[in-house]
Design a protein around this motif. Sequence first.
Motif, PDB file in Angstrom:
ATOM      1  N   HIS A  15       0.852  -1.184   0.000  1.00 39.95           N
ATOM      2  CA  HIS A  15       0.000   0.000   0.000  1.00 39.95           C
ATOM      3  C   HIS A  15       0.893   1.241   0.000  1.00 39.95           C
ATOM      4  O   HIS A  15       2.115   1.139   0.154  1.00 39.95           O
ATOM      5  N   ALA A  61       0.856  11.177   6.826  1.00 35.77           N
ATOM      6  CA  ALA A  61      -0.513  10.907   6.394  1.00 35.77           C
ATOM      7  C   ALA A  61      -0.880  11.768   5.187  1.00 35.77           C
ATOM      8  O   ALA A  61      -1.501  11.290   4.227  1.00 35.77           O
ATOM      9  N   CYS A  64       0.620  10.370   2.069  1.00 36.95           N
ATOM     10  CA  CYS A  64      -0.116   9.183   1.604  1.00 36.95           C
ATOM     11  C   CYS A  64      -1.424   9.592   0.931  1.00 36.95           C
ATOM     12  O   CYS A  64      -1.770   9.082  -0.145  1.00 36.95           O
ATOM     13  N   TRP A  85     -10.527   9.350   8.500  1.00 37.94           N
ATOM     14  CA  TRP A  85      -9.995   9.365   7.151  1.00 37.94           C
ATOM     15  C   TRP A  85     -11.098   9.649   6.133  1.00 37.94           C
ATOM     16  O   TRP A  85     -12.282   9.504   6.443  1.00 37.94           O
ATOM     17  N   ALA A  91      -6.377   3.636   6.564  1.00 38.37           N
ATOM     18  CA  ALA A  91      -4.995   4.068   6.780  1.00 38.37           C
ATOM     19  C   ALA A  91      -4.594   3.934   8.245  1.00 38.37           C
ATOM     20  O   ALA A  91      -5.419   3.637   9.112  1.00 38.37           O
ATOM     21  N   ALA A 104      -1.587   3.801   3.672  1.00 35.33           N
ATOM     22  CA  ALA A 104      -2.980   4.033   3.275  1.00 35.33           C
ATOM     23  C   ALA A 104      -3.319   3.236   2.025  1.00 35.33           C
ATOM     24  O   ALA A 104      -2.453   2.953   1.188  1.00 35.33           O
TER      25      ALA A 104
END
Length: 228
Positions: A15, A61, A64, A85, A91, A104
């Motif tokens: 991922h 984050a 991602c 999210w 994630a 994520a």
Amino acid sequence: MQSTQSHLFTPYLSHHFHCIQFDPDSFGALSFEQQNILQPASLDKAVAKRRAEFLAGRICAKACLAQFGQGDFTLRNGSDRAPIWPANIVASITHTRGIAAAIATDDIAVKGLGIDIERDMKPKQEVELQRQILHPEEAEIFALFGEQVHCPLTVIFSAKESIFKALYSTVQKFFGFDAVKLTQFDDKKLIFTLMETLHKDLGEGKQVEVYYQCKDALVLTECEYITQ
């Protein structure tokens, strides 16, 4: 805050993954604003170290989410402190002193993701914290695992943290370290068995896999919960 992308870890899960190493001492009053990241009110009175680590996780984050065209999404925490999210994204974030990461996916088969980075416990902690972290029936396999890695309790602690993160969105309640027990391992993967029923789809006896790797006195663990 000064940070650089890190390639220390190559995740096993396929991922989107982003990791940075950062200098918490360079964190300043404008660091959140400079990154265009919201600082939650719950951090208003937090020490700089805590705010720096939180920001580092959010930087990862954001990187991602940018892979899905949602880099400008404002990531907030729910009442349970878990990140909220975008609707189509699953994630996880982790951070510790000087390093942070996020992973994520938009794969609809993935119900939950959990990653965790920990710094190796000191030898004394590896001994003293066993009763808090290990299931009473893990002693034998823990001893065997300790012959393979130098920080077995750190790895198991991190793995159980990743399991909690991966399953929480389904379970929707707190569960402790003794809810899972290590039953198998090799040089990159741990297999845990649920010791209690956490959800109708997560019954006692169900197995959960966690990938792990140890580098530079750090441990990374990754857990993926896929619906059948």
